[in-house]
Design a protein around this motif. Structure first.
Motif, short mmCIF file in Angstrom:
data_model
loop_
_atom_site.label_atom_id
_atom_site.label_comp_id
_atom_site.label_asym_id
_atom_site.label_seq_id
_atom_site.Cartn_x
_atom_site.Cartn_y
_atom_site.Cartn_z
N ILE A 1 -4.83 -43.30 -30.81
CA ILE A 1 -6.28 -43.25 -30.59
C ILE A 1 -7.10 -43.53 -31.85
O ILE A 1 -8.31 -43.57 -31.79
N ASN B 1 -3.45 -39.98 -34.07
CA ASN B 1 -4.18 -41.01 -34.82
C ASN B 1 -3.59 -41.33 -36.19
O ASN B 1 -4.21 -42.02 -36.97
N ARG C 1 -10.24 -38.23 -23.98
CA ARG C 1 -9.36 -37.88 -25.10
C ARG C 1 -9.83 -36.54 -25.66
O ARG C 1 -10.84 -36.46 -26.34
N ILE C 2 -9.07 -35.47 -25.32
CA ILE C 2 -9.57 -34.13 -25.63
C ILE C 2 -8.59 -33.35 -26.50
O ILE C 2 -7.43 -33.17 -26.14
N GLY C 3 -9.07 -32.91 -27.65
CA GLY C 3 -8.23 -32.13 -28.56
C GLY C 3 -8.67 -30.69 -28.66
O GLY C 3 -8.01 -29.77 -28.16
N THR C 4 -9.81 -30.47 -29.30
CA THR C 4 -10.29 -29.12 -29.61
C THR C 4 -10.35 -28.20 -28.39
O THR C 4 -9.97 -27.03 -28.48
N MET D 1 -14.81 -36.97 -25.28
CA MET D 1 -14.01 -36.05 -26.08
C MET D 1 -14.42 -34.63 -25.70
O MET D 1 -15.14 -34.43 -24.73
N SER D 2 -13.97 -33.64 -26.48
CA SER D 2 -14.25 -32.24 -26.09
C SER D 2 -15.74 -31.98 -25.85
O SER D 2 -16.11 -31.28 -24.92
N MET E 1 -12.52 -49.02 -24.84
CA MET E 1 -12.64 -47.67 -25.39
C MET E 1 -13.89 -47.61 -26.25
O MET E 1 -14.28 -48.61 -26.87
N MET F 1 -16.61 -44.69 -28.63
CA MET F 1 -16.95 -43.34 -29.10
C MET F 1 -18.46 -43.25 -29.27
O MET F 1 -19.06 -44.09 -29.95
N ARG G 1 -9.11 -27.93 -35.39
CA ARG G 1 -8.09 -28.51 -36.27
C ARG G 1 -8.28 -28.02 -37.70
O ARG G 1 -9.40 -27.85 -38.15
N LYS H 1 -3.30 -34.39 -32.52
CA LYS H 1 -3.28 -34.66 -33.97
C LYS H 1 -3.49 -33.37 -34.76
O LYS H 1 -4.33 -32.55 -34.37
N VAL I 1 -5.27 -34.62 -27.10
CA VAL I 1 -5.24 -35.10 -28.48
C VAL I 1 -4.63 -34.02 -29.39
O VAL I 1 -5.25 -33.00 -29.67
#
Ligand SMILES: *Cc1c(COP(=O)(O)O)cnc(C)c1O
Length: 224
Positions: A68, A47, A212-215, A196-197, A152, A154, A221, A26, A24
């Motif tokens: 996402i 997103n 779905r992994i960002g951090t 997620m993370s 999907m 959350m 962010r 973003k 992820v």
């Protein structure tokens, strides 16, 4: 830690190595995406439509872009020519527009239906009854330019792992129930996008096929 170190240690903690990692990206710059790309990542999640369009134009064309976030119907047209998977479909209106724009782009766009599993009012998604209505609707059966490939969800943002686990388990149970029904021809349920993370290990233990992994890859962010 660098993106490289983050990716390596992340992969080492996967309890299901076959689970797809959607990075992820973003709010993170094109250079950060390119760095992950050069380490072999091909799936990226965004997103915001405009941010996604700009990044897609600037980056290699074999990237699989995942949308996402909460997608507004009037913006579908901008991403329809290239989007790989839309994770958060939560209404017949949105699905109808995706089908229309996919037809214009001469594509079949893969979608996940978002199910409301958390105990937070702010989260989007269909409840079980709305999901059932969508799946049974005549209109959906005739959409030739979409394919619904899964669900999907959350989980609640909480430190209480038991709550998170129960919510993911609930999504998996809805998925299993749905799979056993007579479904429209444009349904091919394979994917459960959850995790997620902060909760991807629990999600994988409960049957996630996509996280779905960002951090945990790109760091915190900064919102401007
Ligand atoms: C931002 C976002 C993520 C990634 O969250 P992290 O905690 O940074 O891993 C995953 N899913 C959705 C829908 C998001 O908006």
């Amino acid at each position: 830690m660098s993106i490289k170190e983050n990716l390596l240690s992340l992969k080492n903690t996967f309890v299901n190595p076959a689970c797809l990692l959607v990075a992820v990206s973003k709010t993170h710059p094109v250079d950060a995406i390119r760095e992950a790309y050069e380490l072999g990542v091909r799936d990226f999640g965004e997103n915001k439509v405009q941010e996604l369009e700009e990044k897609q134009a600037a980056l290699p064309k074999d990237i699989r872009w995942h949308f996402i976030g909460h997608l507004q119907s009037n913006k579908v047209k901008y991403i329809a020519p290239f989007i790989y998977l839309i994770h958060g479909v939560d209404s017949l209106k949105l699905l109808t527009e995706i089908n229309k724009q996919a037809e214009k782009a001469d594509r079949v766009i893969h979608c996940l239906l978002q199910v409301y599993i958390a105990k937070e009012e702010s989260k989007f998604g269909l409840d079980e009854k709305e999901l059932e209505e969508l799946v049974q609707s005549e209109a959906v059966k005739n959409m030739k330019n979409i394919k619904v490939v899964g669900l999907m969800g959350m989980a609640t943002f909480t430190d209480n792992e038991e709550i998170v686990r129960q919510e993911f388990r609930y999504l998996k149970s809805i998925f299993d129930k749905l799979k056993n029904k007579a479904l429209p021809p444009n349904f091919d349920l394979k994917e459960i996008s959850m995790g997620m993370s902060g909760d991807f290990i629990i999600a994988q233990e409960e049957g996630s096929t996509m996280v779905r992994i960002g951090t945990a890859i790109f760091g915190e962010r900064e919102y401007k």
